[in-house]
Write an enzyme that holds these catalytic residues in place. Structure first.
Site, PDB file in Angstrom:
ATOM      1  CD  GLU A  37      38.822  52.931  38.443  1.00  0.00           C
ATOM      2  OE1 GLU A  37      38.571  53.213  37.115  1.00  0.00           O
ATOM      3  OE2 GLU A  37      38.871  54.084  39.220  1.00  0.00           O
TER       4      GLU A  37
ATOM      5  N   GLY B 175      67.201  45.206  50.796  1.00  0.00           N
ATOM      6  CA  GLY B 175      67.480  44.029  51.741  1.00  0.00           C
ATOM      7  C   GLY B 175      66.519  43.839  52.828  1.00  0.00           C
ATOM      8  N   GLY B 176      66.817  43.533  53.892  1.00  0.00           N
ATOM      9  CA  GLY B 176      66.423  43.405  55.078  1.00  0.00           C
ATOM     10  C   GLY B 176      65.652  44.482  55.471  1.00  0.00           C
TER      11      GLY B 176
ATOM     12  N   PRO C 106      28.694  42.259  46.882  1.00  0.00           N
ATOM     13  CG  PRO C 106      27.650  42.058  48.979  1.00  0.00           C
ATOM     14  CD  PRO C 106      27.725  42.910  48.006  1.00  0.00           C
TER      15      PRO C 106
ATOM     16  N   GLY D 286      31.323  41.357  41.261  1.00  0.00           N
ATOM     17  CA  GLY D 286      32.556  42.041  41.241  1.00  0.00           C
ATOM     18  C   GLY D 286      32.893  42.106  39.672  1.00  0.00           C
ATOM     19  CB  SER D 287      34.937  39.997  37.476  1.00  0.00           C
ATOM     20  OG  SER D 287      36.312  39.916  38.235  1.00  0.00           O
TER      21      SER D 287
ATOM     22  NE  ARG E  23      73.337  47.895  53.996  1.00  0.00           N
ATOM     23  CZ  ARG E  23      73.548  47.549  55.186  1.00  0.00           C
ATOM     24  NH1 ARG E  23      73.639  48.287  55.942  1.00  0.00           N
ATOM     25  NH2 ARG E  23      73.531  46.034  55.526  1.00  0.00           N
TER      26      ARG E  23
ATOM     27  CD  GLN F 298      65.361  40.721  46.601  1.00  0.00           C
ATOM     28  OE1 GLN F 298      64.210  40.631  46.991  1.00  0.00           O
ATOM     29  NE2 GLN F 298      66.429  40.086  46.636  1.00  0.00           N
TER      30      GLN F 298
HETATM   31  C1  LIG Z   1      40.306  48.415  48.242  1.00  0.00           C
HETATM   32  C2  LIG Z   1      39.182  48.329  47.173  1.00  0.00           C
HETATM   33  C3  LIG Z   1      38.591  49.350  46.691  1.00  0.00           C
HETATM   34  C4  LIG Z   1      37.582  49.361  45.698  1.00  0.00           C
HETATM   35  N1  LIG Z   1      37.013  50.534  45.402  1.00  0.00           N
HETATM   36  C5  LIG Z   1      35.645  50.201  44.707  1.00  0.00           C
HETATM   37  C6  LIG Z   1      34.706  51.452  44.427  1.00  0.00           C
HETATM   38  O1  LIG Z   1      34.745  52.375  45.061  1.00  0.00           O
HETATM   39  N2  LIG Z   1      33.710  51.152  43.846  1.00  0.00           N
HETATM   40  C7  LIG Z   1      33.375  49.996  43.317  1.00  0.00           C
HETATM   41  O2  LIG Z   1      32.409  49.635  42.708  1.00  0.00           O
HETATM   42  N3  LIG Z   1      34.284  48.791  43.451  1.00  0.00           N
HETATM   43  C8  LIG Z   1      35.321  48.829  44.111  1.00  0.00           C
HETATM   44  N4  LIG Z   1      36.099  47.782  44.461  1.00  0.00           N
HETATM   45  C9  LIG Z   1      35.518  46.652  43.954  1.00  0.00           C
HETATM   46  C10 LIG Z   1      36.777  46.076  42.690  1.00  0.00           C
HETATM   47  O3  LIG Z   1      36.641  46.847  41.557  1.00  0.00           O
HETATM   48  C11 LIG Z   1      36.367  44.427  42.666  1.00  0.00           C
HETATM   49  O4  LIG Z   1      37.081  43.941  43.754  1.00  0.00           O
HETATM   50  C12 LIG Z   1      37.008  43.798  41.447  1.00  0.00           C
HETATM   51  O5  LIG Z   1      36.161  44.401  40.208  1.00  0.00           O
HETATM   52  C13 LIG Z   1      36.962  42.433  41.641  1.00  0.00           C
HETATM   53  O6  LIG Z   1      35.820  41.815  41.874  1.00  0.00           O
HETATM   54  P1  LIG Z   1      35.853  40.836  43.121  1.00  0.00           P
HETATM   55  O7  LIG Z   1      36.596  41.383  44.213  1.00  0.00           O
HETATM   56  O8  LIG Z   1      34.293  40.562  43.264  1.00  0.00           O
HETATM   57  O9  LIG Z   1      36.718  39.613  42.469  1.00  0.00           O
HETATM   58  P2  LIG Z   1      35.916  38.571  41.485  1.00  0.00           P
HETATM   59  O10 LIG Z   1      35.227  38.913  40.376  1.00  0.00           O
HETATM   60  O11 LIG Z   1      35.387  37.587  42.217  1.00  0.00           O
HETATM   61  O12 LIG Z   1      37.204  37.630  40.976  1.00  0.00           O
HETATM   62  C14 LIG Z   1      38.164  36.664  41.595  1.00  0.00           C
HETATM   63  C15 LIG Z   1      39.240  36.319  40.668  1.00  0.00           C
HETATM   64  O13 LIG Z   1      38.709  35.761  39.421  1.00  0.00           O
HETATM   65  C16 LIG Z   1      39.172  36.455  38.173  1.00  0.00           C
HETATM   66  N5  LIG Z   1      38.097  36.478  37.199  1.00  0.00           N
HETATM   67  C17 LIG Z   1      36.670  36.652  37.513  1.00  0.00           C
HETATM   68  N6  LIG Z   1      36.083  36.655  36.239  1.00  0.00           N
HETATM   69  C18 LIG Z   1      36.970  36.239  35.184  1.00  0.00           C
HETATM   70  C19 LIG Z   1      36.889  36.144  33.903  1.00  0.00           C
HETATM   71  N7  LIG Z   1      35.879  36.074  33.134  1.00  0.00           N
HETATM   72  N8  LIG Z   1      38.360  35.355  33.430  1.00  0.00           N
HETATM   73  C20 LIG Z   1      39.531  35.570  34.008  1.00  0.00           C
HETATM   74  N9  LIG Z   1      39.505  35.759  35.428  1.00  0.00           N
HETATM   75  C21 LIG Z   1      38.068  36.090  35.928  1.00  0.00           C
HETATM   76  C22 LIG Z   1      39.486  37.749  38.587  1.00  0.00           C
HETATM   77  O14 LIG Z   1      40.558  38.296  37.853  1.00  0.00           O
HETATM   78  C23 LIG Z   1      40.060  37.657  40.232  1.00  0.00           C
HETATM   79  O15 LIG Z   1      41.443  36.965  39.943  1.00  0.00           O
HETATM   80  C24 LIG Z   1      37.321  48.099  45.168  1.00  0.00           C
HETATM   81  C25 LIG Z   1      37.765  46.965  45.648  1.00  0.00           C
HETATM   82  C26 LIG Z   1      39.041  47.035  46.558  1.00  0.00           C
HETATM   83  C27 LIG Z   1      39.559  45.954  47.199  1.00  0.00           C
END
Ligand SMILES: Cc1cc2nc3c(=O)[nH]c(=O)nc-3n(C[C@H](O)[C@H](O)[C@H](O)COP(=O)(O)OP(=O)(O)OC[C@H]3O[C@@H](n4cnc5c(N)ncnc54)[C@H](O)[C@@H]3O)c2cc1C
Length: 368
Positions: A353, A329-330, A117, A120-121, A257, A326
């Site tokens: 990823e 169209g509709g 939670p 992520g990044s 179309r 696009q």
């Molecule tokens: C449908 C789905 C399936 C997934 N499957 C998996 C899985 O199987 N296993 C797994 O481990 N994960 C999985 N993920 C997780 C996914 O890899 C993360 O959602 C992703 O890495 C982004 O992390 P976050 O959602 O916390 O976004 P955040 O890290 O909070 O990012 C929010 C925004 O901030 C930007 N940002 C963050 N840091 C920076 C930076 N340093 N510079 C510029 N921009 C930045 C991001 O690009 C993004 O636009 C899945 C996600 C989804 C939605």
């Protein structure tokens, strides 16, 4: 030959269910059964472990062709590779024998649990912990966004084993769905890939034998990143497959179309849109195939190419699928036609990823 095989299977057995899978948000069971029956659900597993032994390019072609008809279903071969690659790259011989056999046979799927939670990044900021207890490790924490969670039997889970060392204090483990203390959250309600379950994985005092660790203690994060170098190419494959599906549909539609007394495909404005779509898509495909060859050869510039292929192909997929809507169209804006699903499915390829912002960070740090 491989492309012909997978294309005819995808069109006959997967495409007919794609709209219902999306509409009902249900797991594409028919696709799993069809892929397993043809040994195409986890083609990357080496032959010595009972697999088909497909190389990276062949795996890309399988994913691309499934994605062309159903983005959700393409996550079956893609995530089976993502989940199991840590074991293939860094696991002990015993782990490989134990877990790759059932995957190859189609008795089990494999998921990859890195994200959390609040991580992520910045995946290295994870909080899930593993604490050693004699011959066991005890895992506690929450993994979020885990593709195919609940459907997969096996999970590669990254957890902190030494909180003082940040990424070098993270280790990887194989966790089984049946391990005591493993449970799953409610499926996320998503924009696209609605047939691919995305759920939280809860680890509540999950006690697993020490030999379930993948590689050495403290190498889990490096293994997780090395895995992504290879599997971002499979996301690029998913992106080009979805985009190809949308382009193929739009190409047929503009011939049928009629407006102003002729097929809309006769207008140069429409022809130029199709030409741009096909040009960008082919560029994305060539970059993806080049990256797949680098993945197979373990070239030194793989990290750049994996990130570039995923980033470029997913941006192209978003453009091409939006343009396909696009061109209809509709009608393109309704669920009576498949291109709106393809546009929704394409969006995720820019996010998972590693978001495309993160891919650009990776590319900038690894310029060829
Ligand atoms: C449908 C789905 C399936 C997934 N499957 C998996 C899985 O199987 N296993 C797994 O481990 N994960 C999985 N993920 C997780 C996914 O890899 C993360 O959602 C992703 O890495 C982004 O992390 P976050 O959602 O916390 O976004 P955040 O890290 O909070 O990012 C929010 C925004 O901030 C930007 N940002 C963050 N840091 C920076 C930076 N340093 N510079 C510029 N921009 C930045 C991001 O690009 C993004 O636009 C899945 C996600 C989804 C939605």
């Amino acid at each position: 030959m491989l492309r012909e095989t997978i294309r005819s299977l995808a069109e006959a057995k997967i495409a007919p269910h794609a709209a219902a899978v999306d509409e009902e948000g249900r797991f594409p069971r028919e696709a799993l059964d069809a892929l397993v029956a043809s040994d195409l659900h986890a083609v990357h597993v080496p032959e010595e472990y009972g697999g088909a032994g497909a190389d990276a390019l062949a795996t890309v072609i399988v994913i691309e062709e499934v994605a062309r008809v159903c983005g959700s279903s393409s996550l079956i071969p893609a995530v089976n590779k993502l989940g199991s690659l840590p074991v293939i790259l860094s696991g002990s011989e015993d782990l490989k024998k134990k877990y790759l056999g059932p995957l190859a046979k189609g008795d089990a799927m494999f998921s990859y649990a890195l994200s959390e939670p609040d991580a992520g990044s910045d995946a290295a900021g994870m909080k899930t912990k593993a604490v050693r207890d004699g011959d066991f490790w005890v895992l506690n924490g929450v993994k979020r966004w885990i593709t195919n969670a609940g459907e997969s039997e096996y999970y590669t889970v990254m957890a902190v084993t030494d909180p003082t060392k940040r990424s070098k204090g993270i280790s990887a483990f194989v966790v089984e769905k049946s391990d005591e203390g493993v449970s799953f959250g409610a499926p996320e309600k998503k924009l696209g890939i609605k047939g691919s379950p995305t759920r939280e994985v809860y680890l509540d005092n999950v006690r697993i034998p020490a030999d379930r660790m993948i590689g050495e203690e403290g190498t889990g994060f490096a293994t997780a990143m090395k895995t992504l170098d290879h599997t971002r190419i499979t996301i690029a494959a998913q992106a080009i497959g979805i985009a190809q599906g949308a382009l193929d549909y739009a190409k047929g539609y503009v011939q049928e179309r009629k407006q102003f007394g002729k097929p809309i495909g006769d207008f140069q404005g429409v022809q130029f849109m199709l030409a741009d779509m096909a040009m960008k898509l082919e560029a994305a495909r060539q970059l993806t195939y080049a990256a797949a060859a680098k993945s197979e050869r373990l070239d030194g510039d793989l990290t750049f190419f994996g990130a570039a292929a995923k980033c470029f192909a997913s941006d192209v997929a978003m453009e091409v699928t939006t343009d396909a809507v696009q061109l209809l169209g509709g009608y393109g804006y309704t669920r009576d036609y498949p291109v709106e699903r393809m546009m929704r499915d394409a969006k995720i390829t820019q996010i998972y990823e590693g978001t495309n912002q993160v891919q650009r960070i990776v590319m900038a740090r690894n310029l060829p």
